[in-house]
Design an enzyme around this catalytic site. Structure first.
Site, PDB file in Angstrom:
ATOM      1  N   ASP A  51      52.934  31.756  39.867  1.00  0.00           N
ATOM      2  CA  ASP A  51      51.767  30.762  39.948  1.00  0.00           C
ATOM      3  C   ASP A  51      51.703  29.505  40.671  1.00  0.00           C
ATOM      4  O   ASP A  51      52.730  28.925  40.779  1.00  0.00           O
ATOM      5  CB  ASP A  51      51.844  30.126  38.396  1.00  0.00           C
ATOM      6  CG  ASP A  51      52.160  31.262  37.457  1.00  0.00           C
ATOM      7  OD1 ASP A  51      52.051  32.339  37.631  1.00  0.00           O
ATOM      8  OD2 ASP A  51      52.048  30.963  36.249  1.00  0.00           O
ATOM      9  N   GLN A  67      56.027  28.497  41.162  1.00  0.00           N
ATOM     10  CA  GLN A  67      56.892  29.177  40.335  1.00  0.00           C
ATOM     11  C   GLN A  67      57.754  30.050  41.398  1.00  0.00           C
ATOM     12  O   GLN A  67      57.058  30.594  42.163  1.00  0.00           O
ATOM     13  CB  GLN A  67      56.241  30.231  39.359  1.00  0.00           C
ATOM     14  CG  GLN A  67      55.546  29.470  38.160  1.00  0.00           C
ATOM     15  CD  GLN A  67      56.675  29.090  37.206  1.00  0.00           C
ATOM     16  OE1 GLN A  67      56.920  29.999  36.270  1.00  0.00           O
ATOM     17  NE2 GLN A  67      57.056  27.795  37.246  1.00  0.00           N
ATOM     18  N   SER A 108      55.327  27.195  34.218  1.00  0.00           N
ATOM     19  CA  SER A 108      54.163  26.520  34.894  1.00  0.00           C
ATOM     20  C   SER A 108      53.833  25.368  34.170  1.00  0.00           C
ATOM     21  O   SER A 108      54.010  25.035  32.932  1.00  0.00           O
ATOM     22  CB  SER A 108      52.938  27.528  34.969  1.00  0.00           C
ATOM     23  OG  SER A 108      53.243  28.303  35.927  1.00  0.00           O
ATOM     24  N   GLU A 233      47.180  32.602  29.411  1.00  0.00           N
ATOM     25  CA  GLU A 233      48.171  31.742  30.351  1.00  0.00           C
ATOM     26  C   GLU A 233      47.493  30.985  31.000  1.00  0.00           C
ATOM     27  O   GLU A 233      46.309  30.857  31.385  1.00  0.00           O
ATOM     28  CB  GLU A 233      49.070  32.723  30.855  1.00  0.00           C
ATOM     29  CG  GLU A 233      49.978  33.823  30.116  1.00  0.00           C
ATOM     30  CD  GLU A 233      50.867  34.701  30.994  1.00  0.00           C
ATOM     31  OE1 GLU A 233      52.040  34.662  30.789  1.00  0.00           O
ATOM     32  OE2 GLU A 233      50.341  35.354  31.952  1.00  0.00           O
TER      33      GLU A 233
END
Ligand code: FRU
Length: 510
Positions: A51, A67, A108, A233
């Protein structure tokens, strides 16, 4: 998908050692010239990326954190990698920004300019950048507890290069929910407060704070809205104007459950009053229908422009793609806008205008080659194709190489769908879920079909009808595609065919 986070003990045990190793900037492997390396999309020189995180614009610099696992080409103990750009297209990778610690991996999150020094980490004259992120504790997870994901903050007083973690982390404690992560900060000006939008399993929680340190749960959204085929998410919350009115948009990724299998990002348009979000409609709408656009969020501190970027991969196969020494790219940054079709509002996205900085000089193929509806041309990726035709007609674009590999992009008027077929595009068998053909509905009802198709070494992004329908897909040819055949059915004619070859963004880094 929680099982992703269960880590082989050997890797967990060595992650601190690897973190230390990587502080020394080992750049021995990794090659910007590798044939599957994207030329106009950001990817890390080496190792694993997922991410986008902490995207903030400050003093002329766009920061992109991400990430990152600096120990392998698969997911591992997460750090925040870092890249910077002055124009959203040329990226320079920077040293790792945030390392895991005793509270866990750095999952994240987001970053903002604390312009009024609400946190006290900076001064009014020299405000700090403040980041909020999830800390995921693998030991606590293994022990069977549910509260192993908590939210922590850090600040930077040198414009985003180095970060100091807050001494009293975590700032949002887990109430006992396994999926409790990915906070995204938004400034809510009318009440002069910060909102942290958090993904909580099957819904979103909005928290508020005056100082970025003390947080209060305001409300929840989404249990009965949108797609729930997987866990939610990486949410976002931001404002966009349309015809003089302000609207609030919530975006949230879901995995699995995407329209073409696996990971994808949905959105809701509505109103936010500082406490609650009310959607105009609970139905599922996708920012990008393709299999390879996930965990997308927007940059903060960009004024009225809302710029969005996503991870160009899918959890179904992200750790199996055949690139060498590194894994996964980002999409092209996209500018967001609202658009109305009939009575319904939609979120549209188009490549940022700065993509034109890479334009080597467009070629008008209508003037040059067009003798009829069919065009054959040698190509070199990356390039951007801008097409226009009547929408009552099918079109088909095939790109191919001498290895008999090809990729098909098209529009089927009968079913009113766009598609990308990658079933013969090179390496496809590394995972059964790397599906051949992806589809996206046409949303516009306009009699003109207009398309921007961005093709890089290993990806295609289709922006149809001003970005109302978007479809992004990765592919892995054994040698680059060098030829294209463009055709329109039944003798109809194109009204625009612009071919724009693009420069590689890596020259400065090579
Ligand atoms: C989304 C995600 C986030 C999490 C991160 C871990 O792809 O699962 O929810 O914070 O990846 O790397």
């Amino acid at each position: 998908m929680l099982h992703r986070f269960n880590y082989p003990t050997a890797i967990t045990g060595t992650f601190l050692f690897l973190s230390v190793l990587c502080k020394g900037q080992d750049r021995a492997v990794g090659n910007y010239d590798e044939s599957l390396r994207e030329r106009v999309h950001f990817s890390p020189l080496k190792h694993w990326m997922n991410d986008p995180n902490g995207m903030v614009y400050y003093r002329g610099v766009y920061h992109l954190y991400f990430q990152y696992y600096p120990g392998a080409e698969v997911w591992g103990p997460m750090h925040w990698g870092h890249a910077t750009s002055n124009d959203l297209v040329h990226w320079k990778e920077q040293p790792i920004a945030i390392y895991p610690d005793s509270l866990g991996y750095i999952f994240s999150g987001s970053a903002v300019l604390d312009m009024e020094n609400s946190s006290g980490f900076g001064t009014k004259q020299e405000p700090s950048l403040v980041a909020i992120f999830t800390q995921h504790d693998p030991q606590e997870e293994k022990s069977g507890r549910n509260d192993f994901q908590n939210q922590s903050i850090a600040y930077s007083n040198d414009g985003g290069s180095t970060w100091t973690k807050y001494a009293s982390n975590p700032v949002i404690k887990n109430p006992g929910i396994r999926d409790f992560r990915d906070p995204k900060l938004t400034w809510y000006a009318p009440a002069k407060k910060w909102i942290a939008t958090l993904a909580i399993g099957d819904h979103i929680g909005f928290y508020s704070s005056k100082d970025l340190k003390t947080w209060t749960l305001e409300s929840e959204f989404g249990k009965n809205a949108g797609c729930h085929a997987g866990v939610w998410e990486c949410p976002d919350l931001f404002q966009l104007r349309f015809q003089g009115n302000g609207y609030w948009v919530v975006t949230v990724s879901v995995n699995p459950g995407g329209p073409n299998k696996g990971s994808a990002t949905q959105y809701f348009i509505g109103q936010f009053d500082g406490h609650r979000f009310e959607a105009l409609s609970d139905s599922t709408k996708w920012i990008d229908y393709g299999p390879d656009s996930y965990a997308g969020v927007s940059w903060s501190n960009t004024g009225n422009r809302k710029i969005y970027l996503a991870w160009m991969s899918n959890w179904l196969y992200a750790d199996k793609i055949p690139s060498q020494g590194w894994r996964n790219s980002m999409t092209i940054p996209r500018e967001l806008h609202l658009e109305k079709i009939g009575t319904r509002l939609f979120l549209g996205s188009l490549p940022v205008a700065e993509l034109n900085n890479l334009n080597k000089g467009p070629v008008d193929l209508l003037k040059q080659d067009a003798t009829g509806p069919n065009i054959h041309k040698s190509i070199q990726s990356p390039f951007l194709l801008k097409l226009k035709s009547k929408s009552d007609e099918d079109f088909c674009l095939k790109i191919k190489n001498e290895e008999q590999e090809w990729l098909l992009i098209g529009y089927d008027h009968h079913s009113n769908r766009f598609y990308i077929d990658r079933s013969q595009s090179g390496a496809t068998h590394f995972q059964p879920d790397f599906i051949g053909r992806s589809y996206a509905p046409r949303i516009s009802t306009d009699s003109t079909l207009s398309l921007q198709i961005l093709i890089d070494r290993a990806s295609v992004e289709i922006f149809a009808d001003g970005g109302l329908t978007v479809l992004s897909t990765v592919f892995f040819p054994t040698v680059p595609f060098g030829q294209m055949d463009l055709s329109l059915g039944h003798g109809k004619s194109w009204t625009q065919i612009d071919y724009q070859p693009l420069e590689s963004i890596w020259k400065a880094n090579d």
